[in-house]
Design an enzyme around this catalytic site. Sequence first.
Site, PDB file in Angstrom:
ATOM      1  CB  CYS A   1      20.455  42.455  36.947  1.00 37.76           C
ATOM      2  SG  CYS A   1      21.993  42.640  36.020  1.00 37.76           S
TER       3      CYS A   1
ATOM      4  CB  CYS B   1      22.744  45.545  34.730  1.00 39.05           C
ATOM      5  SG  CYS B   1      22.532  45.416  36.509  1.00 39.05           S
TER       6      CYS B   1
ATOM      7  CE  LYS C   1      23.585  50.183  33.094  1.00 36.22           C
ATOM      8  NZ  LYS C   1      23.569  50.384  34.534  1.00 36.22           N
TER       9      LYS C   1
ATOM     10  CE1 TYR D   1      27.346  51.813  40.068  1.00 37.10           C
ATOM     11  CE2 TYR D   1      26.537  52.541  42.204  1.00 37.10           C
ATOM     12  CZ  TYR D   1      27.457  51.837  41.452  1.00 37.10           C
ATOM     13  OH  TYR D   1      28.479  51.165  42.066  1.00 37.10           O
TER      14      TYR D   1
ATOM     15  CD  GLU E   1      24.503  53.532  35.138  1.00 33.01           C
ATOM     16  OE1 GLU E   1      25.538  52.878  35.377  1.00 33.01           O
ATOM     17  OE2 GLU E   1      23.349  53.087  35.377  1.00 33.01           O
TER      18      GLU E   1
ATOM     19  CG  HIS F   1      52.983  52.203  23.148  1.00 33.55           C
ATOM     20  ND1 HIS F   1      52.539  53.322  23.824  1.00 33.55           N
ATOM     21  CD2 HIS F   1      53.500  52.624  21.972  1.00 33.55           C
ATOM     22  CE1 HIS F   1      52.807  54.388  23.082  1.00 33.55           C
ATOM     23  NE2 HIS F   1      53.383  53.991  21.958  1.00 33.55           N
TER      24      HIS F   1
ATOM     25  CD  GLU G   1      51.067  52.667  26.855  1.00 35.34           C
ATOM     26  OE1 GLU G   1      52.251  52.290  27.010  1.00 35.34           O
ATOM     27  OE2 GLU G   1      50.626  53.116  25.787  1.00 35.34           O
TER      28      GLU G   1
END
Length: 459
Positions: free
Chosen positions: A69, A74, A77, A209, A213, A432, A437
């Site tokens: 990782c 991760c 990447k 993945y 990616e 907002h 939202e």
Amino acid sequence: MARKMLVDGEVAAVADAGQYDYDLFVIGAGSGGVRGSRLAASFGAKVAICELPFHPISSEWLGGHGGTCVIRGCVPKKILVYGASFRGEFEDSKNFGWEINGDINFNWKKLLENKTKEIVRLNGVYQKILTNAGVTLIEGAGSLVDAHTVEVSQPDGSKQRYTAKHILIATGSRAQRVNIPGKELAITSDEALSLEELPKRAVILGGGYIAVEFASIWRGMGAEVDLFYRRELPLRGFDDEMRAVVASNLEGRGIKLHPGTNLSELSKTADGIKVVTDKGEELIADVVLFATGRTPNSQRLNLQAAGVEVDQIGAIKKTVFGGQQVKPDYGDVPCAVFSIPPLSVVGLSEQQALEEANSDILVFTSSFNPMKNSISKRQEKTIMKLVVDAETDRVLGASMCGPDAPEIIQGFAVALKCGATKANFDSTVGIHPSAAEEFVTMRTVTRRVSPTSKPKTNL
């Protein structure tokens, strides 16, 4: 005198120092090994951990603290995803008044250098974390001699043996190559994160993945990308509706998709790597990436010496605790695919919900043009989805594909973990203007689906 440590909330005597060198010896300093060793040390155990010498590209004898990782997964990447995202930002900026005159040049080597500096730093951080926790660090490749003895082969060729009451195997997995003629010409994600030259033409095999990616990364950096996968849609296991959105976005960004197609042969030519598909198509690429899964990194551990059983791919079948396989609870664990734009989900997909449902499922969806795109004129909608149990009103799953999706879904993961209902979502005031939202303003049911009509997906 025996030391004391905490076991399941109660104080227990640690084995006498003369019986074993350590209470716990960990082989592998990736995410699992680091966490396991730190936790054990915090309870008073005497712990050692062995790890291979650091290198960005792993091998049988190279690794590093932090594991896949941190060093070749991760983290690097995500750094490349950040780099690739600027291409779209530059395009979008024009309608916001930014006048960029002349060519915008991309320096791959500079990004690569800075990426490597960061993972070198993190490798040192993990070493410091372990040292501060009182864990003994040993450099080398560990293998079992018996159920209580580890032999560590060190970089200088010497070997040292250590004994421990418990041994934790935390060596993770390694990217695999598909067994086709010319497979040695392909690379895996390890090499893809450290290429000396940025490819102009890239072929990627896989629909998970890593494949999605890297397709986004290389396309974002200006490469021509062809993505091949066996199914009708990429990202098998995710919600089918969201998979279709990702596929559409990949194509919208200029990535050529080849669903239902596999590679059958690679060969070297003067112009690059010749790629032949199982449909007889041929194309030339500078790099071919195999993103076709990972296999357990257990081959050199000599597990049989301790009577540890493995399955046909090398995964450990049983553990010492209870003698049974231990599977984590993956319920309501959020995850993200860092495509451009990203996909993030938590909880059940629509298909999974129908598989488990005892009552009807309510599906709420929202598709809208983000405010930023209304000015930039980028034709790329954000999609959000909620899956709700019609009987209990509990929200079973939430999905989003669009900018900042992982940041937004991480927050909603807390709500799902707490058992939030659709009524809870409806009573929440949204910020907002924001994309998030939309999750608390979806009032109209898109469709009601009965488990008796549950679709069997094979996409």
